[in-house]
Scaffold this motif. Sequence first.
Motif, PDB file in Angstrom:
ATOM      1  N   LEU A   1     -71.420  41.902 -31.947  1.00 35.19           N
ATOM      2  CA  LEU A   1     -70.652  42.718 -31.021  1.00 35.19           C
ATOM      3  C   LEU A   1     -70.650  42.027 -29.666  1.00 35.19           C
ATOM      4  N   ASN A   2     -69.488  41.794 -29.119  1.00 37.03           N
ATOM      5  CA  ASN A   2     -69.347  41.110 -27.835  1.00 37.03           C
ATOM      6  C   ASN A   2     -68.287  41.853 -27.043  1.00 37.03           C
ATOM      7  N   ASN A   3     -68.706  42.722 -26.158  1.00 33.10           N
ATOM      8  CA  ASN A   3     -67.780  43.510 -25.356  1.00 33.10           C
ATOM      9  C   ASN A   3     -68.341  43.645 -23.945  1.00 33.10           C
ATOM     10  N   VAL A   4     -67.513  43.339 -22.939  1.00 36.60           N
ATOM     11  CA  VAL A   4     -67.907  43.431 -21.545  1.00 36.60           C
ATOM     12  C   VAL A   4     -66.951  44.382 -20.846  1.00 36.60           C
ATOM     13  N   GLN A   5     -67.499  45.296 -20.057  1.00 40.77           N
ATOM     14  CA  GLN A   5     -66.687  46.188 -19.238  1.00 40.77           C
ATOM     15  C   GLN A   5     -67.190  46.077 -17.807  1.00 40.77           C
ATOM     16  N   LEU A   6     -66.272  45.800 -16.883  1.00 39.40           N
ATOM     17  CA  LEU A   6     -66.628  45.627 -15.483  1.00 39.40           C
ATOM     18  C   LEU A   6     -65.681  46.421 -14.602  1.00 39.40           C
ATOM     19  N   MET A   7     -66.191  46.869 -13.458  1.00 42.89           N
ATOM     20  CA  MET A   7     -65.331  47.413 -12.422  1.00 42.89           C
ATOM     21  C   MET A   7     -65.816  46.820 -11.116  1.00 42.89           C
ATOM     22  N   GLY A   8     -64.900  46.154 -10.422  1.00 46.45           N
ATOM     23  CA  GLY A   8     -65.268  45.517  -9.178  1.00 46.45           C
ATOM     24  C   GLY A   8     -64.039  45.107  -8.401  1.00 46.45           C
ATOM     25  N   ARG A   9     -64.273  44.373  -7.321  1.00 48.11           N
ATOM     26  CA  ARG A   9     -63.189  43.950  -6.440  1.00 48.11           C
ATOM     27  C   ARG A   9     -62.928  42.450  -6.578  1.00 48.11           C
ATOM     28  N   PHE A  10     -61.651  42.091  -6.475  1.00 47.46           N
ATOM     29  CA  PHE A  10     -61.258  40.688  -6.487  1.00 47.46           C
ATOM     30  C   PHE A  10     -61.823  40.012  -5.241  1.00 47.46           C
ATOM     31  N   VAL A  11     -62.554  38.920  -5.413  1.00 46.06           N
ATOM     32  CA  VAL A  11     -63.146  38.179  -4.310  1.00 46.06           C
ATOM     33  C   VAL A  11     -62.070  37.384  -3.567  1.00 46.06           C
ATOM     34  N   ALA A  12     -61.072  36.926  -4.283  1.00 46.43           N
ATOM     35  CA  ALA A  12     -59.952  36.164  -3.722  1.00 46.43           C
ATOM     36  C   ALA A  12     -58.728  36.450  -4.588  1.00 46.43           C
ATOM     37  N   ASP A  13     -57.574  36.013  -4.127  1.00 43.48           N
ATOM     38  CA  ASP A  13     -56.379  36.140  -4.956  1.00 43.48           C
ATOM     39  C   ASP A  13     -56.575  35.344  -6.239  1.00 43.48           C
ATOM     40  N   PRO A  14     -56.059  35.839  -7.380  1.00 43.37           N
ATOM     41  CA  PRO A  14     -56.180  35.092  -8.638  1.00 43.37           C
ATOM     42  C   PRO A  14     -55.490  33.732  -8.533  1.00 43.37           C
ATOM     43  N   GLU A  15     -56.074  32.720  -9.161  1.00 42.07           N
ATOM     44  CA  GLU A  15     -55.491  31.378  -9.197  1.00 42.07           C
ATOM     45  C   GLU A  15     -54.837  31.174 -10.556  1.00 42.07           C
ATOM     46  N   VAL A  16     -53.611  30.663 -10.546  1.00 36.57           N
ATOM     47  CA  VAL A  16     -52.867  30.457 -11.784  1.00 36.57           C
ATOM     48  C   VAL A  16     -52.622  28.965 -11.981  1.00 36.57           C
TER      49      VAL A  16
END
Length: 120
Positions: A1-16
């Motif tokens: 079983l491999n499942n991660v759930q997180l709630m937090g704030r973006f440290v910076a704008d996403p990089e694409v």
Amino acid sequence: LNNVQLMGRFVADPEVFTGENYTVCRFTLAVSRDFKDEDGEYATDFFNVVAWNKFAEFISTHFQKGQLAALDGKLRTRKYTDKKGNQRIATEIAAEHIYFTGNKATDKRTAFKFLGSKSA
């Protein structure tokens, strides 16, 4: 079983980054712990997250630095060679779903779940 759930704030704008047959989005979420340290402060963990293709494009379009988000994903490790030729191992979250969790008064978007393709 491999499942991660997180709630937090973006440290910076996403990089694409775009390759020949793929798009990848990388970002870091700052997640506060639910207990105080010896100084009476809440410690923060920083998690590196990656998303792929249409999901990556969605995240880069709809999320920005400071925004609160919740996500589901899988913990992954990968090997790579750094610029000096050293073998390294990176641990990151491969995002599968993301949710807007901000206040409606400050974030005009409503709650939304992206159900696009899963990570590579």
